[in-house]
Design a protein around this motif. Structure first.
Motif, short mmCIF file in Angstrom:
data_model
loop_
_atom_site.label_atom_id
_atom_site.label_comp_id
_atom_site.label_asym_id
_atom_site.label_seq_id
_atom_site.Cartn_x
_atom_site.Cartn_y
_atom_site.Cartn_z
N ILE A 43 19.75 130.36 76.43
CA ILE A 43 18.59 130.59 77.28
C ILE A 43 17.62 129.41 77.21
O ILE A 43 17.04 129.00 78.21
CB ILE A 43 17.88 131.92 76.89
CG1 ILE A 43 18.82 133.10 77.15
CG2 ILE A 43 16.58 132.10 77.67
CD1 ILE A 43 18.36 134.42 76.55
N HIS A 44 17.41 128.84 75.99
CA HIS A 44 16.31 127.89 75.81
C HIS A 44 16.70 126.44 75.55
O HIS A 44 15.82 125.58 75.51
CB HIS A 44 15.42 128.35 74.64
CG HIS A 44 14.86 129.72 74.81
ND1 HIS A 44 13.90 130.02 75.77
CD2 HIS A 44 15.10 130.88 74.16
CE1 HIS A 44 13.60 131.31 75.68
NE2 HIS A 44 14.31 131.85 74.72
N SER A 45 17.99 126.15 75.33
CA SER A 45 18.33 124.82 74.81
C SER A 45 18.01 123.68 75.77
O SER A 45 17.91 122.52 75.34
CB SER A 45 19.79 124.74 74.39
OG SER A 45 20.61 124.92 75.50
N SER A 46 17.80 123.99 77.07
CA SER A 46 17.47 122.89 77.99
C SER A 46 16.11 122.27 77.67
O SER A 46 15.81 121.17 78.10
CB SER A 46 17.50 123.38 79.44
OG SER A 46 16.64 124.47 79.57
N ILE A 47 15.27 122.99 76.88
CA ILE A 47 13.96 122.45 76.48
C ILE A 47 14.17 121.17 75.67
O ILE A 47 13.45 120.19 75.83
CB ILE A 47 13.17 123.47 75.61
CG1 ILE A 47 12.98 124.79 76.35
CG2 ILE A 47 11.83 122.90 75.17
CD1 ILE A 47 12.42 125.91 75.48
N ASP A 48 15.14 121.19 74.75
CA ASP A 48 15.41 120.04 73.90
C ASP A 48 16.84 120.17 73.35
O ASP A 48 17.05 120.62 72.23
CB ASP A 48 14.39 120.02 72.73
CG ASP A 48 14.48 118.73 71.92
OD1 ASP A 48 15.54 118.07 71.96
OD2 ASP A 48 13.48 118.39 71.26
N PRO A 49 17.82 119.78 74.19
CA PRO A 49 19.22 120.04 73.84
C PRO A 49 19.62 119.51 72.46
O PRO A 49 20.35 120.18 71.73
CB PRO A 49 20.00 119.31 74.93
CG PRO A 49 19.05 119.17 76.06
CD PRO A 49 17.68 119.08 75.47
N ALA A 50 19.13 118.33 72.08
CA ALA A 50 19.55 117.74 70.80
C ALA A 50 19.09 118.60 69.62
O ALA A 50 19.88 118.99 68.77
CB ALA A 50 19.01 116.33 70.67
N LEU A 51 17.78 118.92 69.59
CA LEU A 51 17.26 119.69 68.46
C LEU A 51 17.84 121.10 68.42
O LEU A 51 18.12 121.64 67.36
CB LEU A 51 15.73 119.76 68.51
CG LEU A 51 14.97 118.60 67.84
CD1 LEU A 51 13.49 118.92 67.75
CD2 LEU A 51 15.53 118.29 66.46
N TYR A 52 18.02 121.69 69.62
CA TYR A 52 18.63 123.03 69.65
C TYR A 52 20.07 122.97 69.14
O TYR A 52 20.55 123.89 68.48
CB TYR A 52 18.56 123.63 71.05
CG TYR A 52 17.27 124.38 71.28
CD1 TYR A 52 17.19 125.75 71.11
CD2 TYR A 52 16.11 123.70 71.64
CE1 TYR A 52 16.01 126.43 71.28
CE2 TYR A 52 14.91 124.36 71.82
CZ TYR A 52 14.86 125.74 71.65
OH TYR A 52 13.70 126.41 71.81
N GLY A 53 20.76 121.84 69.45
CA GLY A 53 22.13 121.65 68.95
C GLY A 53 22.13 121.58 67.43
O GLY A 53 22.98 122.20 66.77
N VAL A 54 21.16 120.85 66.86
CA VAL A 54 21.09 120.73 65.40
C VAL A 54 20.79 122.11 64.79
O VAL A 54 21.36 122.50 63.77
CB VAL A 54 20.01 119.70 64.98
CG1 VAL A 54 19.90 119.64 63.46
CG2 VAL A 54 20.35 118.32 65.53
N LYS A 55 19.89 122.87 65.43
CA LYS A 55 19.56 124.22 64.93
C LYS A 55 20.82 125.09 64.91
O LYS A 55 21.08 125.81 63.95
CB LYS A 55 18.48 124.85 65.83
CG LYS A 55 18.19 126.32 65.54
CD LYS A 55 17.51 126.51 64.20
CE LYS A 55 17.27 127.96 63.87
NZ LYS A 55 18.48 128.76 63.68
N PHE A 56 21.58 125.04 65.97
CA PHE A 56 22.83 125.80 66.08
C PHE A 56 23.74 125.45 64.91
O PHE A 56 24.22 126.32 64.16
CB PHE A 56 23.50 125.45 67.42
CG PHE A 56 24.62 126.36 67.84
CD1 PHE A 56 25.73 126.54 67.04
CD2 PHE A 56 24.57 127.02 69.07
CE1 PHE A 56 26.77 127.37 67.45
CE2 PHE A 56 25.61 127.85 69.49
CZ PHE A 56 26.71 128.02 68.67
#
Ligand code: HEM
Length: 123
Positions: A58-71
Motif C-alpha cells: 500500500i505505502h512503498s511508493s512513498i520511498d521504495p528503497a527504505l520500504y524495501g530495507v524495512k521488508f
C-alpha cells in the motif's frame, strides 16, 4: 484495516512475546510447552509477514528503497528468531544468532518508527 500499522504492531508484539516464552520454557526444561509456543509463533510469522507485506504494497511508493530495507530487515528478524530457537533445541551455540537478532530487531524498530505511516518517533 491493513492501511494502518495497528494490526502489524499487534502481530509482532505477540510474536516477540511468544519467542521469549519459547526460549524461557526451553531453558527451564519444559520441552512440550516450548514446542507449542514455537508452533504458535510460526503461525505469527505468517501474520507478521502478511500484515507487513500489506503495508509494503500500500505505502512503498512513498520511498521504495527504505520500504524495501524495512521488508528485508523484518524478514531477517523472523529468520534469526527461528535460528535461535532451532539451534537451542539442537543444543548448538546461539550467541552469534542472538547478536544478529538484536541488531536486526533494533534496525527494524528504528526504520519502522522512522517511516511515515503510523508512529514517527525518529522524524
Ligand atoms: C518481527 C519483525 C518485525 C518487527 C519488529 C517490525 C516492526 C515494525 C514497526 C515498529 C513499524 C512501525 C509502526 C508504526 O510506525 O506505527 C513497522 C511498520 C512496517 N513494517 Fe514491520 N516489523 C516486522 C516485520 C515486518 C515484515 C516481515 C515486513 C514485510 C513483509 C514489514 C513491513 C512493514 C511496513 C511496510 C511497515 C510500514 C512502515 C511505515 O511506518 O511507513 N515488517 N514494523
Amino acid at each position: 484495516m491493513f492501511e494502518t500499522t495497528h494490526l502489524h504492531i499487534t502481530t509482532w508484539v505477540i510474536g516477540l512475546i511468544l519467542f521469549f516464552v519459547a526460549v524461557g520454557l526451553h531453558k527451564s526444561g519444559q520441552v512440550k510447552g516450548s514446542k507449542i509456543s514455537h508452533m504458535v509463533l510460526r503461525l505469527f510469522y505468517l501474520l507478521i509477514i502478511g500484515t507487513g507485506a500489506a503495508l509494503f504494497f500500500i505505502h512503498s511508493s512513498i520511498d521504495p528503497a527504505l520500504y524495501g530495507v524495512k521488508f528485508l530487515l523484518g524478514v531477517l528478524v523472523i529468520g534469526f528468531m527461528e535460528m535461535v530457537l532451532v539451534r537451542s533445541k539442537k543444543g548448538k551455540p546461539t550467541g552469534v544468532m542472538w547478536i544478529l537478532l538484536i541488531l536486526a530487531l533494533l534496525g527494524t524498530l528504528y526504520l519502522g518508527f522512522r517511516l511515515p505511516v503510523g508512529f514517527n518517533f525518529f522524524m
